[in-house]
Design a protein around this motif. Structure first.
Motif, PDB file in Angstrom:
ATOM      1  N   PRO A  41       1.537  -1.241   0.171  1.00 54.14           N
ATOM      2  CA  PRO A  41      -0.182  -0.168   0.007  1.00 54.14           C
ATOM      3  C   PRO A  41       0.707   1.464   0.278  1.00 54.14           C
ATOM      4  N   ASP A  42       2.118   1.300   0.038  1.00 52.42           N
ATOM      5  CA  ASP A  42       2.721   2.373  -0.475  1.00 52.42           C
ATOM      6  C   ASP A  42       2.327   3.627  -1.051  1.00 52.42           C
ATOM      7  N   ILE A  43       2.185   2.702  -2.556  1.00 49.97           N
ATOM      8  CA  ILE A  43       2.075   4.085  -3.035  1.00 49.97           C
ATOM      9  C   ILE A  43       0.933   5.067  -2.111  1.00 49.97           C
ATOM     10  N   PHE A  44      -0.071   4.945  -1.329  1.00 48.93           N
ATOM     11  CA  PHE A  44      -1.202   5.802  -0.984  1.00 48.93           C
ATOM     12  C   PHE A  44      -0.332   6.299   0.004  1.00 48.93           C
ATOM     13  N   ALA A  45       1.242   6.612   0.099  1.00 54.03           N
ATOM     14  CA  ALA A  45       0.794   8.055   0.748  1.00 54.03           C
ATOM     15  C   ALA A  45       1.591   9.407   0.372  1.00 54.03           C
ATOM     16  N   PRO A  46       2.298   9.176  -0.820  1.00 61.33           N
ATOM     17  CA  PRO A  46       2.322  10.248  -1.939  1.00 61.33           C
ATOM     18  C   PRO A  46       1.079  10.675  -2.641  1.00 61.33           C
ATOM     19  N   VAL A  47      -0.321   9.629  -2.525  1.00 61.01           N
ATOM     20  CA  VAL A  47      -1.457  10.545  -3.294  1.00 61.01           C
ATOM     21  C   VAL A  47      -2.259  11.278  -1.894  1.00 61.01           C
ATOM     22  N   LEU A  48      -2.291  10.480  -0.256  1.00 58.61           N
ATOM     23  CA  LEU A  48      -2.524  11.418   0.255  1.00 58.61           C
ATOM     24  C   LEU A  48      -1.861  12.552   0.955  1.00 58.61           C
ATOM     25  N   GLY A 107       5.645  17.216   3.644  1.00 57.95           N
ATOM     26  CA  GLY A 107       4.640  15.893   3.567  1.00 57.95           C
ATOM     27  C   GLY A 107       5.987  15.248   3.411  1.00 57.95           C
ATOM     28  N   ILE A 108       6.950  15.470   3.147  1.00 64.30           N
ATOM     29  CA  ILE A 108       8.562  14.850   2.691  1.00 64.30           C
ATOM     30  C   ILE A 108       8.644  14.148   4.189  1.00 64.30           C
ATOM     31  N   VAL A 163       8.352   8.227  -1.060  1.00 59.46           N
ATOM     32  CA  VAL A 163       7.178   9.642  -1.427  1.00 59.46           C
ATOM     33  C   VAL A 163       8.441  10.749  -2.818  1.00 59.46           C
ATOM     34  N   MET A 164       9.632  10.144  -2.486  1.00 55.69           N
ATOM     35  CA  MET A 164      10.666  10.780  -3.231  1.00 55.69           C
ATOM     36  C   MET A 164      10.172  11.174  -4.698  1.00 55.69           C
TER      37      MET A 164
END
Length: 497
Positions: free
Chosen positions: A157-164, A447-448, A469-470
């Motif tokens: 589910p890591d892709i949803f950290a940058p989406v957030l 956020g980063i 997130v980078m």
């Protein structure tokens, strides 16, 4: 009144379509080159947890074939709360359909949806209109030069950290101009992102003070929308966690516990171990049981977060070697333990947290998204695959030869450095881009940093958490440059005149 237009609408539509198609292919490049998704050792846990949930919702389906044996329970009377049930259900649905390759498509859809909403709402706030397809595709093409394609293909589910982070930054910068349905969709994306992993809930919570500060400095009407919506998102996420706990306790008579990452992190960093050295033995301090287990071996390599939590060998293990009851007590008490450590050693604990956040910022390789044979075997084991299903989880081309990792990491590092420099220069240059766009870019940087603080401080500094997130750096730099570039001309209508 005459309006001159340098190009006609059909040509821009064709160009926009071609750019969007190129962005889709670029974002799927890791999936296409690998010949399938990228797996992590813990991917199977999500599939199993999702299957257990689906078996509860659809009791007529056998726990055997098609479910991968997912209905089997853990050996003790606990259930982990450290993984997302919602994301597990999504993955299990695709698994039962024999279409795990559709999970990256699901990831891609989420990315394109949030970026398209960002483009159209930002475009509305600009004095000169830009092409929405250009604002959507060019930043994604830039991000595809970095870690984005790997995390779209990554079965986690890591892709949803940058989406957030995009949602929070967009709501803060231009949320006051959004229409009702745009706010609803953005909030829905935020809710799914937050419930997809516990670390995302912590990130959203830590972003609240910054969103409040932004609202205080704004004078425009609707500036509190972002604060209100983010608080609602957090309330929904907390309610989901509580509902999960109640459902597990009622249906399975199990207790929901969270893996003691915070406890292990504090021990490894030093303040936690110093506190235990002073406090133990003490029957009133449950973590003293872990302190004793850490003394069963003198191997220095046991003192890492991953070894403390997961290792089972007598040489390196500790937590997993304790009795099930002691493990539960340590897991249940990690919040009290963290509070006690901080109150007794506030400076040392704060310094350790800041140091881990800094170390996390410097870790951005994609190597953790590329599965090893051991990780694949573990994923198959945790998913409870039988012999006829082993083909569903395979390594792919990128796993067989890893010589490409060194030049790719060098390319990504260069892209991140240049992108960060561009963002900083444009933020510091007066009137380079509109104020709202600068606010969006600033919140992406915040956020980063918050992501690094949460993941490095609570878990441990790892490339997986940084690289996820980078890609927002080249994405944001390209987004700013497209807006700074002269606006795309469009045909004026009677309403424009």
């Amino acid at each position: 009144m005459n309006v001159s237009v340098s190009s006609d609408r059909p040509s821009w539509r064709v160009g926009g379509f071609l750019l969007l198609a190129a962005a889709v292919l670029a974002c799927l490049s890791a999936l296409l080159i690998n010949g399938g998704p990228l797996y992590y050792f813990d991917t199977g846990s999500y599939i199993r947890q999702g299957n257990v949930a689906l078996n509860s919702l659809l009791p007529t389906i056998s726990e055997g074939g098609g479910a991968g044996g997912g209905g089997a329970a853990d050996q003790d009377n606990t259930a982990t709360g450290s993984r997302s049930l919602i994301y597990g259900i999504v993955m299990a649905i695709f698994f039962r359909a024999g279409a795990l390759i559709a999970v990256p498509i699901f990831h891609l859809a989420g990315i394109f949806l949030v970026v398209w909403l960002l483009a159209r709402t930002t475009n509305r706030s600009l004095e000169e209109s830009h092409s929405t397809s250009l604002l959507t595709s060019v930043p994604l093409l830039a991000a595809a030069l970095s870690s984005l394609p790997f995390y779209i293909a990554y079965m986690m589910p890591d892709i949803f950290a940058p989406v957030l982070l995009i949602v929070i930054a967009a709501l803060t910068a231009v949320g006051r101009t959004m229409r009702g349905w745009e706010l609803f969709v953005m909030s829905g994306l935020a809710v799914f992102s937050v419930v997809s992993h516990p670390s995302h809930l912590a990130i959203a919570g830590l972003m609240v003070p910054f969103v409040i500060l932004a609202a205080l400095f704004m004078k425009a009407r609707g500036r509190w929308r972002a604060v209100i919506l983010l608080v609602i998102v957090l309330a929904v996420a907390v309610a989901e966690r509580k509902a999960f706990q109640i459902a597990v306790e009622t249906k399975t008579n199990k207790e929901v516990v969270y893996t003691p990452h915070i406890t292990a992190r504090l021990i490894v960093d030093g303040p936690g171990m110093d506190y235990l050295n002073d406090a133990c033995p003490d029957a009133n301090v449950p973590t003293c049981a872990l302190h004793e287990a850490l003394s069963w071996s003198d191997d220095p390599y046991r003192m890492t977060v991953s070894h403390i939590i997961f290792e089972r060998s007598p040489k390196l293990g500790s937590f997993r070697l304790m009795s099930a009851e002691d493990q539960k007590k340590v897991a249940r008490s990690q919040r009290d333990f963290a509070q006690a450590v901080f109150l007794s050693r506030p400076i040392a604990t704060s310094w350790a947290l800041a140091k881990n956040g800094y170390r996390q910022i410097l870790r951005d390789s994609v190597w953790m998204t590329i599965p090893t044979e051991q990780a694949l075997d573990n994923a198959r084991h945790l998913a409870r695959l039988d012999d006829s299903q082993l083909h569903l989880i395979q390594g792919g081309r990128l796993s067989k030869y890893r010589g490409w990792l060194t030049p790719v990491n060098a390319l990504h590092g260069f892209v991140y450095a240049v992108s960060f420099a561009i963002i900083v220069v444009l933020l510091l240059t007066p009137r380079s881009v509109p104020r709202d766009v600068k606010l969006f870019a600033l919140f992406i940087l915040i956020g980063i940093a918050v992501n690094a603080l949460v993941c490095g401080g609570v878990s441990q500094p790892a490339d997986r958490y940084g690289a996820r997130v980078m890609w927002l750096l080249p994405f944001t730099a390209a987004f700013l440059l497209v807006i700074k570039w002269p606006a795309v001309p469009r045909v004026a209508t009677k309403g424009d005149l």
